[in-house]
Design an enzyme around this catalytic site. Structure first.
Site, mmCIF file in Angstrom:
data_model
loop_
_atom_site.group_PDB
_atom_site.id
_atom_site.type_symbol
_atom_site.label_atom_id
_atom_site.label_comp_id
_atom_site.label_asym_id
_atom_site.label_seq_id
_atom_site.Cartn_x
_atom_site.Cartn_y
_atom_site.Cartn_z
ATOM 1 N N CYS A 199 0.827 -1.209 0.000
ATOM 2 C CA CYS A 199 0.000 0.000 0.000
ATOM 3 C C CYS A 199 0.867 1.267 0.000
ATOM 4 C CB CYS A 199 -0.955 -0.071 1.193
ATOM 5 S SG CYS A 199 -2.334 1.068 1.168
ATOM 6 N N HIS A 200 0.693 2.134 1.012
ATOM 7 C CA HIS A 200 1.427 3.402 1.091
ATOM 8 C C HIS A 200 2.792 3.273 1.760
ATOM 9 C CE1 HIS A 200 -2.659 4.862 0.319
ATOM 10 N NE2 HIS A 200 -2.082 5.952 -0.146
ATOM 11 N N GLY A 201 3.186 2.060 2.156
ATOM 12 C CA GLY A 201 4.489 1.862 2.774
ATOM 13 C C GLY A 201 5.641 2.200 1.840
#
Length: 180
Positions: free
Chosen positions: A111-113
């Site tokens: 995801c946004h990692g």
């Protein structure tokens, strides 16, 4: 396969971690026998979220200043918009990610990692996936972005990437494969 001698680092910010993206990979590696450690900027606990709703708190095992790639076999970067955005602003977090890459150790990101990977300058020439809103950021950093459940890019170090919580079964399968 025995994972009892394997150690997995989970790097997160103080809040905004997408809970499933922390808990499910953690469960996969620990149930396989590996040791998992939660790393964050400060001691205490971190707050996960279910999308935008506050969820559970989790105790921090190590602060960034005490974490070294030498002590781990794999790094997991959970998502969450606030989490990914915070972690990329911590110089010690960026240095830790660079250290894993330079040591040739696998990094798993969901995801946004991926914002911290971009900040660390380690995505150029790689193929990755993420939450769709990061695709321009990846492309601007020299990566190829694809819309797939899980992508494993093997190079100087392996990057495992997935888009969202629905992709966790495939993500976890590849994390365990890389850990083996």
């Amino acid at each position: 396969m025995s994972y009892e001698d394997k150690r997995v680092a989970f790097l997160v910010g103080p809040e905004g971690i997408e809970q499933a993206e922390l808990v499910e990979p953690w469960k996969a590696v620990t149930e396989a026998g590996a040791t998992a450690k939660l790393i964050s900027k400060e001691a205490g606990s971190v707050r996960a979220f279910n999308h935008l709703t506050p969820a559970e708190e989790f105790p921090v095992d190590l602060t960034l200043g005490d974490a070294s790639p030498d002590d781990f076999d794999l790094l997991v970067l959970p998502g969450g918009v606030a989490n990914g955005d915070q972690v990329r602003t911590f110089p010690d977090a960026v240095a830790l990610v660079k250290g894993f890459a330079e040591a040739g150790k696998p990094i798993a990101v969901i995801c946004h990692g991926g914002w911290v990977l971009i900040e660390a300058g380690v995505v150029g020439g790689r193929t990755l996936t993420s939450w769709p809103s990061l695709q321009t950021d990846y492309r601007n950093a020299g990566a190829t972005w694809v819309d797939e459940e899980v992508v494993v890019d093997s190079g100087a170090f392996t990057v495992i990437s997935s888009r969202k919580p629905d992709d966790l079964p495939a993500f976890n399968r590849e994390v365990l494969a890389a850990l083996a």
